[in-house]
Design a protein around this motif. Structure first.
Motif, PDB file in Angstrom:
ATOM      1  N   ALA A 259       0.851  -1.198   0.000  1.00 40.55           N
ATOM      2  CA  ALA A 259       0.000   0.000   0.000  1.00 40.55           C
ATOM      3  C   ALA A 259       0.886   1.248   0.000  1.00 40.55           C
ATOM      4  CB  ALA A 259      -0.889  -0.007   1.237  1.00 40.55           C
ATOM      5  N   ASN A 260       0.358   2.349  -0.544  1.00 42.85           N
ATOM      6  CA  ASN A 260       1.130   3.593  -0.541  1.00 42.85           C
ATOM      7  C   ASN A 260       1.412   4.016   0.896  1.00 42.85           C
ATOM      8  OD1 ASN A 260       1.085   3.924  -3.396  1.00 42.85           O
ATOM      9  ND2 ASN A 260      -1.031   4.600  -3.239  1.00 42.85           N
ATOM     10  N   HIS A 261       2.663   4.337   1.184  1.00 42.90           N
ATOM     11  CA  HIS A 261       3.037   4.782   2.532  1.00 42.90           C
ATOM     12  C   HIS A 261       4.343   5.558   2.446  1.00 42.90           C
ATOM     13  CE1 HIS A 261       5.284   1.060   1.963  1.00 42.90           C
ATOM     14  NE2 HIS A 261       6.043   1.354   2.997  1.00 42.90           N
ATOM     15  N   SER A 262       4.597   6.359   3.460  1.00 40.12           N
ATOM     16  CA  SER A 262       5.824   7.156   3.474  1.00 40.12           C
ATOM     17  C   SER A 262       6.988   6.330   4.008  1.00 40.12           C
ATOM     18  CB  SER A 262       5.626   8.382   4.365  1.00 40.12           C
ATOM     19  OG  SER A 262       6.863   9.036   4.533  1.00 40.12           O
ATOM     20  N   ILE A 263       8.114   6.357   3.284  1.00 43.10           N
ATOM     21  CA  ILE A 263       9.281   5.625   3.781  1.00 43.10           C
ATOM     22  C   ILE A 263      10.257   6.542   4.520  1.00 43.10           C
ATOM     23  CG2 ILE A 263       9.125   3.826   2.021  1.00 43.10           C
ATOM     24  CD1 ILE A 263      11.534   5.174   0.632  1.00 43.10           C
ATOM     25  N   GLN A 264       9.977   7.834   4.507  1.00 46.37           N
ATOM     26  CA  GLN A 264      10.908   8.770   5.149  1.00 46.37           C
ATOM     27  C   GLN A 264      11.154   8.454   6.632  1.00 46.37           C
ATOM     28  OE1 GLN A 264      12.269  11.153   2.967  1.00 46.37           O
ATOM     29  NE2 GLN A 264      13.819  11.183   4.578  1.00 46.37           N
ATOM     30  N   PRO A 265      10.097   8.168   7.415  1.00 49.53           N
ATOM     31  CA  PRO A 265      10.350   7.854   8.830  1.00 49.53           C
ATOM     32  C   PRO A 265      11.203   6.598   9.007  1.00 49.53           C
ATOM     33  CG  PRO A 265       8.008   8.273   8.445  1.00 49.53           C
ATOM     34  CD  PRO A 265       8.661   8.170   7.104  1.00 49.53           C
ATOM     35  N   LEU A 266      11.078   5.658   8.065  1.00 47.54           N
ATOM     36  CA  LEU A 266      11.842   4.409   8.172  1.00 47.54           C
ATOM     37  C   LEU A 266      13.336   4.680   8.033  1.00 47.54           C
ATOM     38  CD1 LEU A 266       9.551   2.123   5.967  1.00 47.54           C
ATOM     39  CD2 LEU A 266       9.577   2.316   8.469  1.00 47.54           C
ATOM     40  N   ILE A 267      13.673   5.602   7.134  1.00 53.03           N
ATOM     41  CA  ILE A 267      15.087   5.939   6.931  1.00 53.03           C
ATOM     42  C   ILE A 267      15.680   6.495   8.225  1.00 53.03           C
ATOM     43  CG2 ILE A 267      16.638   7.486   5.657  1.00 53.03           C
ATOM     44  CD1 ILE A 267      14.608   7.090   3.276  1.00 53.03           C
ATOM     45  N   GLY A 268      14.854   7.216   8.965  1.00 54.73           N
ATOM     46  CA  GLY A 268      15.312   7.746  10.249  1.00 54.73           C
ATOM     47  C   GLY A 268      15.585   6.674  11.286  1.00 54.73           C
ATOM     48  N   LEU A 269      14.925   5.542  11.159  1.00 60.71           N
ATOM     49  CA  LEU A 269      15.122   4.466  12.141  1.00 60.71           C
ATOM     50  C   LEU A 269      16.440   3.732  11.947  1.00 60.71           C
ATOM     51  CD1 LEU A 269      11.538   2.870  12.138  1.00 60.71           C
ATOM     52  CD2 LEU A 269      12.475   4.516  13.764  1.00 60.71           C
ATOM     53  N   LEU A 270      17.028   3.899  10.752  1.00 57.41           N
ATOM     54  CA  LEU A 270      18.261   3.166  10.440  1.00 57.41           C
ATOM     55  C   LEU A 270      19.473   3.779  11.129  1.00 57.41           C
ATOM     56  CD1 LEU A 270      17.752   2.698   6.594  1.00 57.41           C
ATOM     57  CD2 LEU A 270      17.595   0.898   8.339  1.00 57.41           C
ATOM     58  N   LYS A 271      20.407   2.896  11.506  1.00 60.11           N
ATOM     59  CA  LYS A 271      21.721   3.345  11.944  1.00 60.11           C
ATOM     60  C   LYS A 271      22.494   3.883  10.732  1.00 60.11           C
ATOM     61  CE  LYS A 271      22.361  -0.352  15.379  1.00 60.11           C
ATOM     62  NZ  LYS A 271      23.088  -1.604  15.644  1.00 60.11           N
ATOM     63  N   THR A 272      23.607   4.515  10.972  1.00 62.88           N
ATOM     64  CA  THR A 272      24.524   4.869   9.892  1.00 62.88           C
ATOM     65  C   THR A 272      24.869   3.599   9.103  1.00 62.88           C
ATOM     66  OG1 THR A 272      25.445   6.590  11.276  1.00 62.88           O
ATOM     67  CG2 THR A 272      26.775   5.917   9.395  1.00 62.88           C
ATOM     68  N   ARG A 273      24.897   3.710   7.785  1.00 61.44           N
ATOM     69  CA  ARG A 273      25.120   2.588   6.860  1.00 61.44           C
ATOM     70  C   ARG A 273      23.957   1.602   6.828  1.00 61.44           C
ATOM     71  NH1 ARG A 273      31.164   1.593   5.887  1.00 61.44           N
ATOM     72  NH2 ARG A 273      32.158   3.270   7.033  1.00 61.44           N
ATOM     73  N   GLY A 274      22.842   1.972   7.416  1.00 63.42           N
ATOM     74  CA  GLY A 274      21.691   1.073   7.424  1.00 63.42           C
ATOM     75  C   GLY A 274      21.062   0.925   6.054  1.00 63.42           C
ATOM     76  N   LYS A 275      20.302  -0.155   5.886  1.00 56.31           N
ATOM     77  CA  LYS A 275      19.693  -0.453   4.592  1.00 56.31           C
ATOM     78  C   LYS A 275      18.192  -0.613   4.725  1.00 56.31           C
ATOM     79  CE  LYS A 275      23.803  -2.900   3.077  1.00 56.31           C
ATOM     80  NZ  LYS A 275      24.474  -4.212   2.988  1.00 56.31           N
ATOM     81  N   LEU A 276      17.480   0.066   3.843  1.00 50.86           N
ATOM     82  CA  LEU A 276      16.029  -0.112   3.748  1.00 50.86           C
ATOM     83  C   LEU A 276      15.759  -0.938   2.500  1.00 50.86           C
ATOM     84  CD1 LEU A 276      13.040   0.446   4.395  1.00 50.86           C
ATOM     85  CD2 LEU A 276      13.271   2.609   3.152  1.00 50.86           C
ATOM     86  N   ILE A 277      15.195  -2.139   2.685  1.00 51.87           N
ATOM     87  CA  ILE A 277      14.995  -3.049   1.560  1.00 51.87           C
ATOM     88  C   ILE A 277      13.504  -3.148   1.255  1.00 51.87           C
ATOM     89  CG2 ILE A 277      15.341  -5.397   0.720  1.00 51.87           C
ATOM     90  CD1 ILE A 277      17.631  -5.437   2.990  1.00 51.87           C
ATOM     91  N   LEU A 278      13.145  -2.755   0.059  1.00 47.44           N
ATOM     92  CA  LEU A 278      11.739  -2.729  -0.345  1.00 47.44           C
ATOM     93  C   LEU A 278      11.357  -4.049  -1.015  1.00 47.44           C
ATOM     94  CD1 LEU A 278      11.667   0.848  -1.938  1.00 47.44           C
ATOM     95  CD2 LEU A 278      11.125   0.209   0.428  1.00 47.44           C
ATOM     96  N   LEU A 279      10.295  -4.661  -0.514  1.00 45.49           N
ATOM     97  CA  LEU A 279       9.783  -5.890  -1.110  1.00 45.49           C
ATOM     98  C   LEU A 279       8.368  -5.711  -1.642  1.00 45.49           C
ATOM     99  CD1 LEU A 279      11.001  -8.509   1.534  1.00 45.49           C
ATOM    100  CD2 LEU A 279      12.196  -7.648  -0.472  1.00 45.49           C
ATOM    101  N   GLY A 280       7.685  -4.669  -1.182  1.00 44.38           N
ATOM    102  CA  GLY A 280       6.344  -4.384  -1.682  1.00 44.38           C
ATOM    103  C   GLY A 280       6.448  -3.432  -2.867  1.00 44.38           C
ATOM    104  N   GLY A 281       5.379  -3.270  -3.595  1.00 44.68           N
ATOM    105  CA  GLY A 281       5.430  -2.395  -4.771  1.00 44.68           C
ATOM    106  C   GLY A 281       4.300  -1.391  -4.788  1.00 44.68           C
ATOM    107  N   PRO A 282       4.389  -0.338  -3.950  1.00 50.54           N
ATOM    108  CA  PRO A 282       3.326   0.672  -3.961  1.00 50.54           C
ATOM    109  C   PRO A 282       3.141   1.258  -5.363  1.00 50.54           C
ATOM    110  CG  PRO A 282       4.827   1.052  -2.120  1.00 50.54           C
ATOM    111  CD  PRO A 282       5.455  -0.009  -2.988  1.00 50.54           C
ATOM    112  N   ALA A 283       1.902   1.545  -5.713  1.00 48.10           N
ATOM    113  CA  ALA A 283       1.610   2.050  -7.057  1.00 48.10           C
ATOM    114  C   ALA A 283       2.168   3.456  -7.270  1.00 48.10           C
ATOM    115  CB  ALA A 283       0.099   2.036  -7.284  1.00 48.10           C
ATOM    116  N   LYS A 284       2.160   4.265  -6.216  1.00 43.24           N
ATOM    117  CA  LYS A 284       2.636   5.642  -6.337  1.00 43.24           C
ATOM    118  C   LYS A 284       4.147   5.706  -6.215  1.00 43.24           C
ATOM    119  CE  LYS A 284      -0.792   8.863  -4.392  1.00 43.24           C
ATOM    120  NZ  LYS A 284      -0.922   9.645  -3.151  1.00 43.24           N
TER     121      LYS A 284
END
Ligand code: ZN
Ligand code: ZN
Length: 359
Positions: A259-284
């Protein structure tokens, strides 16, 4: 008794399944044929097939690439009833699993490493054209003819209904964990969404010895996340205080939400060098502020399945650690209702069709 060997004089295999006829996505009984079992092929009597969210999208032509009539299904477990003359990996009577692809070019760099899922000429398990021009049909059916290289051996000790979803949901979460080195005990993994993919991701990550935080919009999922799946923590993504408290604590996050959602807050949860891995495919299209990525040397990545040896490795690992999906086993006739419920996320946590007993 299966009649999979009955067919036309060319050796084509008679098959019976449930197909979508148009973008209403409504499935109904459908007779068709599959190719003759070639030298490198095995024929399966399908026992179980999971219902992946992708099946719903394809049945309704959400990606604009559906070919009708379409028999969906790419979380297939079946019994081998025939093997071609050059088949070395399977014997009649074995249990085999088939996931999202059934063919590829065989010669590109991805194929040579076994990662046919990333081959530009990869052939989807259903709604795709084979090299010979025929259209592939999936696992909501009584049998499947497939190249042995696109099937894996399922240990007979595994509970087969709840193993079926591992062929797509399982490898989809396992592969990026391996690829990004997220298998080390003590690493902190966030899992966004506790659905078909998310609940399996928690199980694999815990088996690797990781610390796991489930991130969800639904506070109601907290109890199951912690008690049923063994997550270490639960974060309600709409709760600004909880988000703030977790800033900079995670080595990686697996985001399973379509579903469409903001990923910006997730990036904030990461440590330095952290990785956000997307497995879903929001349409937007996603919106991302670059600066937090730059300043933390963070990475956004995508992943869509795994390699041939990796799928077998995942199955063997799952067998060893008693990992399967939590499933609701349904009859073939229930499939349209299941699709409606899936659209509302009303399933814990994967529907699996008892094909052999109900088709
Ligand atoms: Zn899938
Ligand atoms: Zn290739």
């Amino acid at each position: 008794m299966s009649n999979v060997l009955a067919g036309s004089e060319k050796g084509e295999v008679s098959a019976y399944g449930w197909a979508a006829r148009d973008d209403s996505g409504i499935l109904s009984p459908f007779h068709f044929t599959r190719r003759a079992n070639g030298d490198n092929d095995i024929t399966l009597e399908i026992l179980y097939c999971g219902i992946c969210h992708t099946d719903l999208h394809f049945a309704r032509n959400d990606f604009g690439m559906s070919i009708y009539p379409m028999v969906p299904g790419h979380e297939i477990v079946g019994k081998v009833t025939k093997v071609g003359g050059k088949v070395t990996k399977f014997s009649v009577g074995d249990i085999a699993g088939v996931g999202g692809s059934v063919g590829s070019c065989g010669s590109c760099s991805e194929c040579s490493e076994g990662f046919y899922v990333y081959c530009p000429k990869m052939i989807l398990t259903y709604s795709a054209r084979c090299h010979d021009g025929t259209v592939t049909q999936g696992g909501y059916s009584d049998n499947l003819v497939v190249d042995q290289n696109f099937a894996v051996l399922i240990p007979k000790s595994m509970p087969l209904a709840s193993t079926a979803p591992l062929l797509c949901a399982g490898i989809t979460v396992y592969s990026p964990l391996k690829y990004h080195g997220l298998t080390e005990p003590g690493l902190h993994l966030g899992v966004v969404g506790l659905g078909g993919l998310g609940h399996v991701a928690v199980k694999f990550a815990k088996a690797f010895g990781m610390r796991v935080t489930v991130i969800s919009t639904s506070p109601s999922k907290k109890k199951e996340a912690l008690e049923r799946f063994g997550a270490d923590a639960f974060l309600v993504s709409r709760d600004q205080q909880q988000l703030q408290d977790a800033v900079g604590t995670m080595d990686a996050i697996i985001d399973t939400v379509s579903a469409n959602h903001s990923i910006q807050p997730l990036i904030g949860l990461l440590k330095t060098r952290g990785k956000l891995i997307l497995l879903g495919g929001p349409a937007k299209p996603l919106e991302v502020l670059a600066m937090p990525l730059l300043l933390g040397r963070k990475m956004i990545a995508g992943s869509a399945g795994g390699g041939r040896e990796e799928i077998q490795e995942m199955i063997n690992f799952a067998a060893k650690h008693n990992i399967t999906a939590d499933v609701e086993v349904i009859s073939m006739e229930y499939v349209n209702t299941a699709m409606e419920r899936l659209e509302k996320n009303d399933v814990k946590y994967r529907f699996v069709i008892d094909v052999a007993n109900t088709i």
